[in-house]
Design a protein around this motif. Sequence first.
Motif, PDB file in Angstrom:
ATOM      1  N   SER A 104     -12.532   6.374   0.249  1.00 39.16           N
ATOM      2  CA  SER A 104     -11.433   6.319   1.220  1.00 39.16           C
ATOM      3  C   SER A 104     -10.385   5.290   0.824  1.00 39.16           C
ATOM      4  N   LEU A 105      -9.138   5.709   0.832  1.00 36.51           N
ATOM      5  CA  LEU A 105      -7.989   4.828   0.613  1.00 36.51           C
ATOM      6  C   LEU A 105      -6.878   5.359   1.507  1.00 36.51           C
ATOM      7  N   HIS A 106      -6.384   4.536   2.431  1.00 36.92           N
ATOM      8  CA  HIS A 106      -5.502   5.035   3.487  1.00 36.92           C
ATOM      9  C   HIS A 106      -4.060   4.576   3.379  1.00 36.92           C
ATOM     10  N   GLY A 107      -3.727   3.902   2.300  1.00 33.22           N
ATOM     11  CA  GLY A 107      -2.353   3.478   2.089  1.00 33.22           C
ATOM     12  C   GLY A 107      -2.169   3.014   0.661  1.00 33.22           C
ATOM     13  N   ALA A 108      -0.917   2.998   0.217  1.00 35.09           N
ATOM     14  CA  ALA A 108      -0.595   2.626  -1.160  1.00 35.09           C
ATOM     15  C   ALA A 108      -0.446   1.125  -1.342  1.00 35.09           C
ATOM     16  N   ASP A 109      -0.578   0.383  -0.252  1.00 33.88           N
ATOM     17  CA  ASP A 109      -0.480  -1.074  -0.370  1.00 33.88           C
ATOM     18  C   ASP A 109      -1.388  -1.721   0.677  1.00 33.88           C
ATOM     19  N   ALA A 110      -1.548  -3.018   0.519  1.00 33.10           N
ATOM     20  CA  ALA A 110      -2.458  -3.756   1.401  1.00 33.10           C
ATOM     21  C   ALA A 110      -2.002  -3.700   2.858  1.00 33.10           C
ATOM     22  N   LYS A 111      -0.711  -3.779   3.095  1.00 26.59           N
ATOM     23  CA  LYS A 111      -0.230  -3.811   4.478  1.00 26.59           C
ATOM     24  C   LYS A 111      -0.685  -2.575   5.257  1.00 26.59           C
ATOM     25  N   ILE A 112      -0.494  -1.416   4.686  1.00 24.33           N
ATOM     26  CA  ILE A 112      -0.837  -0.182   5.404  1.00 24.33           C
ATOM     27  C   ILE A 112      -2.351   0.037   5.433  1.00 24.33           C
ATOM     28  N   VAL A 145      -5.036  10.752   7.596  1.00 27.03           N
ATOM     29  CA  VAL A 145      -3.622  10.708   7.958  1.00 27.03           C
ATOM     30  C   VAL A 145      -3.495  10.313   9.424  1.00 27.03           C
ATOM     31  N   THR A 146      -2.706   9.272   9.656  1.00 30.99           N
ATOM     32  CA  THR A 146      -2.468   8.765  11.008  1.00 30.99           C
ATOM     33  C   THR A 146      -0.965   8.590  11.215  1.00 30.99           C
ATOM     34  N   ARG A 147      -0.576   8.279  12.426  1.00 30.43           N
ATOM     35  CA  ARG A 147       0.838   7.983  12.691  1.00 30.43           C
ATOM     36  C   ARG A 147       1.307   6.785  11.866  1.00 30.43           C
ATOM     37  N   SER A 148       0.398   5.863  11.607  1.00 30.92           N
ATOM     38  CA  SER A 148       0.757   4.637  10.888  1.00 30.92           C
ATOM     39  C   SER A 148       1.002   4.843   9.396  1.00 30.92           C
ATOM     40  N   ASN A 149       0.388   5.839   8.805  1.00 33.93           N
ATOM     41  CA  ASN A 149       0.558   5.999   7.355  1.00 33.93           C
ATOM     42  C   ASN A 149       1.238   7.288   6.935  1.00 33.93           C
ATOM     43  N   VAL A 150       1.507   8.187   7.854  1.00 36.80           N
ATOM     44  CA  VAL A 150       2.033   9.501   7.479  1.00 36.80           C
ATOM     45  C   VAL A 150       3.359   9.404   6.706  1.00 36.80           C
ATOM     46  N   ARG A 151       4.204   8.445   7.052  1.00 36.01           N
ATOM     47  CA  ARG A 151       5.492   8.314   6.349  1.00 36.01           C
ATOM     48  C   ARG A 151       5.331   7.703   4.959  1.00 36.01           C
ATOM     49  N   HIS A 152       4.143   7.246   4.647  1.00 32.63           N
ATOM     50  CA  HIS A 152       3.909   6.548   3.382  1.00 32.63           C
ATOM     51  C   HIS A 152       2.996   7.325   2.430  1.00 32.63           C
ATOM     52  N   LEU A 153       2.695   8.567   2.752  1.00 29.08           N
ATOM     53  CA  LEU A 153       1.750   9.335   1.937  1.00 29.08           C
ATOM     54  C   LEU A 153       2.258   9.576   0.514  1.00 29.08           C
ATOM     55  N   ARG A 154       3.561   9.792   0.377  1.00 27.68           N
ATOM     56  CA  ARG A 154       4.119  10.010  -0.963  1.00 27.68           C
ATOM     57  C   ARG A 154       3.840   8.787  -1.852  1.00 27.68           C
ATOM     58  N   LYS A 155       3.948   7.588  -1.294  1.00 26.34           N
ATOM     59  CA  LYS A 155       3.671   6.377  -2.071  1.00 26.34           C
ATOM     60  C   LYS A 155       2.216   6.321  -2.504  1.00 26.34           C
TER      61      LYS A 155
END
Length: 169
Positions: A104-112, A145-155
Motif C-alpha cells: 500500500s502506498l497512498h500518495g506520492a509524497d510524505a504529506k499526503i 483513493v480518497t477525497r484527500s489524494n484523488v487530485r494527486h493520483l497522477r503524481k
Amino acid sequence: MKALVKVGYACNDHCTFCHTQDVRHIDDTEASVHAKIERARVLGHSMVVFSGGEPTIRKEIGAWAAHVARLGMKLGFVTNGRRFAYPEFTEAMLRHELSYVYLSLHGADAKIHNSLVRADAFEESFGGVKALHGRVPVLTVNCVVTRSNVRHLRKLVELLLPFPELTVK
C-alpha cells in the motif's frame, strides 16, 4: 494457488479508511497461524500470502516464512511495506521464496501518504517499493483513493514510472 493467511489485526499504520480500527488488539496465535500454513499445504496451495493488520510486525514472521519455505511453498504479503525498507528483513524474506507483495502506498509524497496512514511512514513504504522492485515476480502497489489524494493520483503514477516491473492498482 494462493492461501491468504490472516495473522491478526495489529498494524503500525492508523489509516483513516481502515475498517478494523476497533479490533486491532486481536492477533491470531502462533500455533493457529502455523496450523493454517500446514492446512494450506494439505489443500494443495503453492503459496502462502500473509495479511493482517500488518503481518510483517509480528515477531513470529521469520519463523512462519521459514516454515512456508520448508513445506515447498512460495511466500507473499499484503503489507504497508514499511519493514521491506530494511535490507536485513527483505533479504530474509527473499531467502524464503518471497514471490508476491501487494504493498500500500497512498500518495506520492510524505504529506499526503502520512496524513492518510496517520504515521510517519512514507519513506519506509516507498523504501519497500524500491527494495522489492525487480526482486519479486509479482509486485503490486495499491492506492486507496480518497477525497484527500484523488487530485494527486497522477503524481503517484509518475513517482512509480521508474519501476516498470510493478503493477499499480
